[in-house]
Design an enzyme around this catalytic site. Sequence first.
Site, mmCIF file in Angstrom:
data_model
loop_
_atom_site.group_PDB
_atom_site.id
_atom_site.type_symbol
_atom_site.label_atom_id
_atom_site.label_comp_id
_atom_site.label_asym_id
_atom_site.label_seq_id
_atom_site.Cartn_x
_atom_site.Cartn_y
_atom_site.Cartn_z
ATOM 1 N N ASN A 167 0.800 -1.227 0.000
ATOM 2 C CA ASN A 167 0.000 0.000 0.000
ATOM 3 C C ASN A 167 0.833 1.279 0.000
ATOM 4 O O ASN A 167 0.325 2.356 0.304
ATOM 5 C CB ASN A 167 -0.941 0.001 1.209
ATOM 6 C CG ASN A 167 -1.930 -1.146 1.160
ATOM 7 O OD1 ASN A 167 -2.280 -1.620 0.086
ATOM 8 N ND2 ASN A 167 -2.374 -1.607 2.320
ATOM 9 N N GLY A 302 2.834 -7.262 4.061
ATOM 10 C CA GLY A 302 3.346 -7.508 2.720
ATOM 11 C C GLY A 302 4.277 -8.701 2.647
ATOM 12 O O GLY A 302 4.143 -9.556 1.770
ATOM 13 N N HIS A 337 0.543 5.797 2.540
ATOM 14 C CA HIS A 337 -0.313 4.917 1.744
ATOM 15 C C HIS A 337 -0.734 5.631 0.461
ATOM 16 O O HIS A 337 -0.922 6.846 0.457
ATOM 17 C CB HIS A 337 -1.587 4.533 2.513
ATOM 18 C CG HIS A 337 -1.330 3.775 3.771
ATOM 19 N ND1 HIS A 337 -1.726 4.232 5.008
ATOM 20 C CD2 HIS A 337 -0.723 2.588 3.991
ATOM 21 C CE1 HIS A 337 -1.377 3.360 5.938
ATOM 22 N NE2 HIS A 337 -0.764 2.357 5.346
ATOM 23 N N HIS A 354 7.547 -2.595 13.333
ATOM 24 C CA HIS A 354 8.111 -3.168 12.114
ATOM 25 C C HIS A 354 9.537 -2.687 11.860
ATOM 26 O O HIS A 354 9.991 -1.716 12.463
ATOM 27 C CB HIS A 354 7.244 -2.795 10.909
ATOM 28 C CG HIS A 354 5.833 -3.275 11.004
ATOM 29 N ND1 HIS A 354 5.502 -4.600 11.180
ATOM 30 C CD2 HIS A 354 4.651 -2.601 10.946
ATOM 31 C CE1 HIS A 354 4.189 -4.720 11.224
ATOM 32 N NE2 HIS A 354 3.649 -3.522 11.095
#
Length: 380
Positions: A167, A302, A337, A354
């Site tokens: 995204n 992802g 995004h 992350h």
Amino acid sequence: MRNCKMARVASVLGLVMLSVALLNLSLISYVSLKKENIFATPKYASPGAPRMYMFHAGYRSQFALKFLDPSFVPITNSLTQELQEKPSKWTFNRTAFLHQRQEILQHVDVIKNFSLTKNSVRIGQLMHYDYSSHKYVFSISNNFRSLLPDVSPIMNKHYNICAVVGNSGILTGSQCGQEIDKSDFVFRCNFAPTEAFQRDVGRKTNLTTFNPSILEKYYNNLLTIQDRNNFFLSLKKLDGAILWIPAFFFHTSATVTRTLVDFFVEHRGQLKVQLAWPGNIMQHVNRYWKNKHLSPKRLSTGILMYTLASAICEEIHLYGFWPFGFDPNTREDLPYHYYDKKGTKFTTKWQESHQLPAEFQLLYRMHGEGLTKLTLSHCA
């Protein structure tokens, strides 16, 4: 004595002001960084490789974060030049890809763990959560079990070329929609909208993930008739695609999961969407990527989709995988995004969980080795 003290204070203040001025200059202007071996290829590792630049002034806040977060990987000026020049033709390395698939399957039985099935759980069974304390549990209800598929939705499924669409704002203006839609199977992440962005991201969806928190963020937990209608219409657009719902990542999803279950039971037979509810898959997925020196608090959706795709796809193309706040082709600012409202500031909240730059570094290396095609430039 007093004059001496005042001189010392003035000296200290002068040093502070000088430091602030230098910091401002470093953030506003181009910043030259000492060459590092970021991308493990001879081109970037050679002694004659060019110096690196954090070249985008609008990216200055991200540069500052480099000193706070060691996982923040700066992007080389040579990479930008490579993207702006005519890119070399990417060649698929089937042997390397099949080897990677075998490695993944040694850690993760993707077909089995893709979704719970009616035969894999019993009513009253207590499920735990991948990222929450073991004390938290979810009891399998009759309604929940009734929504599970009889067999894995990807059992005996094989596709030639798959697209995994992230995204990232890099898709904005990319005109990659047609190319994505030509894929045999399209994975999308987090129920991302496509209708208003088809030119750049395509319209075809064969699977999209659905974090239960989306229900709270975009559909007000289905508290009103309008909320329920909006959600129903969004699901109807999927038209037979797989809705992959990771309900057992966090215990905080429990209440929303029950709301989802009630909704799907209420509308049973009215929607063509295929439901998939993975169990505790992440311990297996994490083990594989940890061997590749990737071990954040949480892997991104992802790279999780890439893991699943490796089991059913003969070739994987990646789009929208770029975790930085500037376009490497135009050097313009990007939203986080592609569907963010115009003017939305690039967010770095992902750093709490992350390691997106580290993931990108690994995927870029895989692209260079021919395992997967990573699209970073415009498609048309």
